[in-house]
Scaffold this motif. Sequence first.
Motif, mmCIF file in Angstrom:
data_model
loop_
_atom_site.group_PDB
_atom_site.id
_atom_site.type_symbol
_atom_site.label_atom_id
_atom_site.label_comp_id
_atom_site.label_asym_id
_atom_site.label_seq_id
_atom_site.Cartn_x
_atom_site.Cartn_y
_atom_site.Cartn_z
ATOM 1 N N ILE A 370 -39.591 -2.691 -19.099
ATOM 2 C CA ILE A 370 -40.262 -3.516 -18.089
ATOM 3 C C ILE A 370 -41.776 -3.370 -18.196
ATOM 4 O O ILE A 370 -42.529 -4.351 -18.089
ATOM 5 N N LYS A 371 -42.231 -2.163 -18.421
ATOM 6 C CA LYS A 371 -43.679 -1.946 -18.574
ATOM 7 C C LYS A 371 -44.220 -2.733 -19.764
ATOM 8 O O LYS A 371 -45.307 -3.312 -19.702
ATOM 9 N N ARG A 372 -43.442 -2.760 -20.841
ATOM 10 C CA ARG A 372 -43.877 -3.498 -22.030
ATOM 11 C C ARG A 372 -43.883 -5.004 -21.765
ATOM 12 O O ARG A 372 -44.805 -5.721 -22.185
ATOM 13 N N LEU A 373 -42.874 -5.506 -21.053
ATOM 14 C CA LEU A 373 -42.837 -6.932 -20.723
ATOM 15 C C LEU A 373 -44.069 -7.334 -19.914
ATOM 16 O O LEU A 373 -44.701 -8.361 -20.179
ATOM 17 N N LEU A 377 -47.272 -9.861 -20.682
ATOM 18 C CA LEU A 377 -47.745 -10.918 -19.780
ATOM 19 C C LEU A 377 -49.264 -10.864 -19.626
ATOM 20 O O LEU A 377 -49.924 -11.894 -19.489
ATOM 21 N N LYS A 378 -49.803 -9.665 -19.656
ATOM 22 C CA LYS A 378 -51.238 -9.489 -19.422
ATOM 23 C C LYS A 378 -52.076 -9.660 -20.686
ATOM 24 O O LYS A 378 -53.259 -9.995 -20.602
ATOM 25 N N THR A 379 -51.473 -9.419 -21.843
ATOM 26 C CA THR A 379 -52.277 -9.372 -23.072
ATOM 27 C C THR A 379 -51.999 -10.489 -24.064
ATOM 28 O O THR A 379 -52.875 -10.840 -24.853
ATOM 29 N N VAL A 388 -41.030 -16.325 -22.576
ATOM 30 C CA VAL A 388 -39.851 -15.458 -22.683
ATOM 31 C C VAL A 388 -40.015 -14.225 -21.796
ATOM 32 O O VAL A 388 -39.078 -13.832 -21.084
ATOM 33 N N ALA A 389 -41.190 -13.621 -21.826
ATOM 34 C CA ALA A 389 -41.420 -12.417 -21.018
ATOM 35 C C ALA A 389 -41.312 -12.731 -19.526
ATOM 36 O O ALA A 389 -40.725 -11.957 -18.753
ATOM 37 N N THR A 390 -41.854 -13.864 -19.114
ATOM 38 C CA THR A 390 -41.777 -14.250 -17.702
ATOM 39 C C THR A 390 -40.328 -14.491 -17.293
ATOM 40 O O THR A 390 -39.884 -14.070 -16.214
ATOM 41 N N HIS A 391 -39.587 -15.153 -18.160
ATOM 42 C CA HIS A 391 -38.157 -15.381 -17.906
ATOM 43 C C HIS A 391 -37.425 -14.054 -17.734
ATOM 44 O O HIS A 391 -36.608 -13.882 -16.813
ATOM 45 N N ASP A 392 -37.727 -13.092 -18.616
ATOM 46 C CA ASP A 392 -37.030 -11.805 -18.561
ATOM 47 C C ASP A 392 -37.380 -11.020 -17.298
ATOM 48 O O ASP A 392 -36.534 -10.302 -16.753
ATOM 49 N N GLY A 413 -46.979 -6.909 -11.988
ATOM 50 C CA GLY A 413 -46.310 -8.021 -12.651
ATOM 51 C C GLY A 413 -46.250 -9.262 -11.783
ATOM 52 O O GLY A 413 -46.391 -10.388 -12.274
ATOM 53 N N LYS A 414 -46.075 -9.064 -10.490
ATOM 54 C CA LYS A 414 -45.978 -10.209 -9.576
ATOM 55 C C LYS A 414 -47.266 -11.025 -9.588
ATOM 56 O O LYS A 414 -47.242 -12.262 -9.675
ATOM 57 N N THR A 415 -48.393 -10.337 -9.528
ATOM 58 C CA THR A 415 -49.688 -11.026 -9.535
ATOM 59 C C THR A 415 -49.869 -11.833 -10.809
ATOM 60 O O THR A 415 -50.309 -12.991 -10.786
ATOM 61 N N ARG A 416 -49.502 -11.235 -11.936
ATOM 62 C CA ARG A 416 -49.687 -11.919 -13.218
ATOM 63 C C ARG A 416 -48.760 -13.126 -13.342
ATOM 64 O O ARG A 416 -49.169 -14.190 -13.826
ATOM 65 N N VAL A 417 -47.518 -12.987 -12.874
ATOM 66 C CA VAL A 417 -46.589 -14.118 -12.939
ATOM 67 C C VAL A 417 -47.109 -15.275 -12.093
ATOM 68 O O VAL A 417 -47.038 -16.447 -12.498
ATOM 69 N N MET A 418 -47.674 -14.966 -10.944
ATOM 70 C CA MET A 418 -48.219 -16.023 -10.086
ATOM 71 C C MET A 418 -49.391 -16.727 -10.769
ATOM 72 O O MET A 418 -49.548 -17.948 -10.664
#
Length: 446
Positions: A370-373, A377-379, A388-392, A413-418
């Motif tokens: 999860i940390k890698r996913l 998302l950030k990099t 794919v990462a967002t889906h996972d 992760g929530k902030t980045r997905v938003m």
Amino acid sequence: MTAAVAPIPPPFFSPYLDDQCNKINSKPVPWEGYQRAKLLSAEELSLLKSLNKLPPAQRPTIFATQGPQYAKLYIDLLRKLQRVDTVQAVLVSINDMLASDPTTTIPLFHALAISENSEDPYGPIIKCLSMEEEFAVLGSLRILALLIATDRKPFPQTLVPTLLASLQGLLNGSRVPLWEVAAQVLGAVLGSKQFRKAVWEEENCISGLIKSLKTDPNPQAQYWAITCLWQLSFEQVAAEGLDKKYDVVAVLTNVAKAAVKEKVTRVVIATFRNLIAIAPSQNLPSMFMAKLLPFVISLQSRKWSDEEIVEDLNYLKEELKTRLDGLSTFDEYASEIESGHLVWSPAHETEDFWKENGIKIGQELNGKIIKRLIELLKTSKDPLVLAVATHDIGQFVKWGGDKAKQTVTDLDGKTRVMELMSHENADVRYQALMTVQRLMSQHWTK
């Protein structure tokens, strides 16, 4: 008796630089004027005039008897002279002296380090890199490469940043002849552990190599660039980080698949061997994703003139096969995530996979997956990887247990997905929207 030198690197290949040298050699230098201006002593002028009277083929005879005086003279001239044309002439003279009989003349320059100027012979040559004149930079770099590669003593650490700054500028520039000189210089100095560590920490030189490998199909340029990466891969920290930072497994696999020269394939395979032998856990995931094993097997069917390729291919095949055998679907998924090369492979879209492994994905190795996913998302800049990462992340929220949402939130992760809901790519936006809905819901019925 002169000290033994380390192995002398291959001769430089640069028709561009050779042409510049010939032009400079054809221009007379008014040394007498410098002597009248008290920039040269009578003894220094005498040495210069004595050499200039002789044709190039006879000059080694003078170096055999007065070599130390000429080595010191040239470095002293670089130290005190400023005019571009004069500096050019001195650099050409040093190059000619070194080329005349390398095993004899190179140690003469190394021996200057014991003088009162502790940075000699390098300091005055490094100074030329700051001149706003192309040949002064290129000529200095060629001399530095030869002296550093053959010097058993450490290079003055205070001068390393200036040298690497000059190299990275050329390696990231757009002019091919200049890139070629810089790549050969880098390859020469990377024989030193001191420079392997420094280049790894500096980063921009490596970026220039990778950029060339992605855009320049010239086999010789590929060979120079990959040879640099191969030398770097002997360092533990570089072997662990080359793929993560620069995607080298995918880049080198693509180069090898299209290679027309055996030497390019040879150095790619040698680099892969180092990466597996020195840092397997960091590199095997990307090798699995690049389908390196089938490619290695296909290469084994060819005839090679170099036995080292055969040995390295056998090693790669056995290592990859041994580690690939017995991998579960979960192991393959974890390897893909670790590699950072995400695609819509079956595990991502198979609901049964997430039912079986959702909780495990959150717990395995202290949440490493999860940390890698979320790191991806950030990099990552790749829309496919982001989608794919967002889906996972959404699937993990659905199947990862009661703490899944909080885990994603705590890792930002929530902030980045938003943020990704406004991404320019439609699939990324869609996956982000679906995942945000799961993150925002108060209750989720599986």
